[in-house]
Write a protein that holds these residues in place. Sequence first.
Motif, mmCIF file in Angstrom:
data_model
loop_
_atom_site.group_PDB
_atom_site.id
_atom_site.type_symbol
_atom_site.label_atom_id
_atom_site.label_comp_id
_atom_site.label_asym_id
_atom_site.label_seq_id
_atom_site.Cartn_x
_atom_site.Cartn_y
_atom_site.Cartn_z
ATOM 1 N N LEU A 114 0.780 -1.066 -0.064
ATOM 2 C CA LEU A 114 0.132 0.066 0.033
ATOM 3 C C LEU A 114 0.854 1.308 0.029
ATOM 4 O O LEU A 114 1.654 1.541 1.007
ATOM 5 N N GLY A 115 0.825 2.023 -0.828
ATOM 6 C CA GLY A 115 1.789 3.116 -1.305
ATOM 7 C C GLY A 115 3.256 2.636 -1.296
ATOM 8 O O GLY A 115 3.616 1.596 -2.043
ATOM 9 N N SER A 116 4.056 3.231 -0.466
ATOM 10 C CA SER A 116 5.447 2.814 -0.220
ATOM 11 C C SER A 116 5.788 1.557 0.734
ATOM 12 O O SER A 116 6.942 1.480 0.993
ATOM 13 N N LYS A 117 4.741 1.208 1.291
ATOM 14 C CA LYS A 117 5.004 0.197 2.302
ATOM 15 C C LYS A 117 4.446 -1.055 1.955
ATOM 16 O O LYS A 117 3.589 -1.334 1.201
ATOM 17 N N PHE A 118 4.994 -2.190 2.630
ATOM 18 C CA PHE A 118 4.523 -3.776 2.411
ATOM 19 C C PHE A 118 4.166 -4.222 3.947
ATOM 20 O O PHE A 118 4.647 -3.829 4.840
ATOM 21 N N VAL A 119 3.308 -5.198 3.952
ATOM 22 C CA VAL A 119 3.012 -5.905 4.876
ATOM 23 C C VAL A 119 3.008 -7.285 4.508
ATOM 24 O O VAL A 119 2.472 -7.795 3.455
ATOM 25 N N GLY A 120 3.707 -8.465 5.105
ATOM 26 C CA GLY A 120 3.424 -9.828 4.754
ATOM 27 C C GLY A 120 3.451 -10.778 5.949
ATOM 28 O O GLY A 120 3.758 -10.329 7.173
ATOM 29 N N PHE A 121 2.849 -11.972 5.725
ATOM 30 C CA PHE A 121 2.670 -12.956 6.670
ATOM 31 C C PHE A 121 3.361 -14.111 6.059
ATOM 32 O O PHE A 121 2.875 -14.612 5.152
ATOM 33 N N ALA A 122 4.435 -14.457 6.909
ATOM 34 C CA ALA A 122 5.180 -15.693 6.364
ATOM 35 C C ALA A 122 5.034 -16.905 7.498
ATOM 36 O O ALA A 122 5.155 -16.663 8.590
ATOM 37 N N VAL A 123 4.334 -17.967 6.694
ATOM 38 C CA VAL A 123 4.173 -19.161 7.667
ATOM 39 C C VAL A 123 5.336 -20.301 7.752
ATOM 40 O O VAL A 123 5.786 -20.720 6.408
ATOM 41 N N PHE A 124 5.971 -20.657 8.744
ATOM 42 C CA PHE A 124 7.044 -21.208 8.652
ATOM 43 C C PHE A 124 6.678 -22.743 9.381
ATOM 44 O O PHE A 124 5.665 -22.845 10.311
ATOM 45 N N ASP A 125 7.344 -23.961 8.989
ATOM 46 C CA ASP A 125 7.104 -25.164 9.668
ATOM 47 C C ASP A 125 7.437 -25.294 11.186
ATOM 48 O O ASP A 125 6.899 -26.132 12.136
ATOM 49 N N SER A 126 8.249 -24.284 11.727
ATOM 50 C CA SER A 126 8.888 -24.383 13.043
ATOM 51 C C SER A 126 9.387 -22.976 13.583
ATOM 52 O O SER A 126 9.569 -22.105 12.830
ATOM 53 N N ALA A 127 9.350 -22.972 14.864
ATOM 54 C CA ALA A 127 9.921 -21.756 15.368
ATOM 55 C C ALA A 127 11.394 -21.775 15.245
ATOM 56 O O ALA A 127 11.831 -20.463 14.866
#
Length: 144
Positions: A114-127
């Motif tokens: 959005l505009g000059s910013k991004f947001v992402g959600f990354a899902v991993f198998d483990s901590a």
Amino acid sequence: MGFKLERIHIWSGEIADKAGGMSSMLAPLAQAGANLEYIGTRRQPDRPGTGVIYVAPVTGPAQVRAARLAGLTETHETTVLRVEGDNAAGLGYRLTQQWATAGINLQGLTMSVLGSKFVGFAVFDSAIDANRAAQILADLGSGQ
């Protein structure tokens, strides 16, 4: 370029794959004052007429109670990092390439700009994988 990282807890549940299926699940959360930053849904091809919803964050006793009453449960089999920062061309590639080089496999990734910013959600198998990915993000954000 710096990144803001936060581990989030995802809640999920089954929804009816029909008009109003999603809103009926979200209504109790809205009434409990939830300010959801993430809502994701998908159909279940192996179970016609049903889907799955994922939401976050669910915080405080009233929201947890509302989520449970709506049929949502907190997922514990994955670790999710919320990442935000300044957007740049090729950023998604650079992040995923660095993680791949480190041998980190993603279960899923959602990124929006959005505009000059991004947001992402990354899902991993483990901590452990999420912690390694966070270190790579920190290094990338500091220009290393």
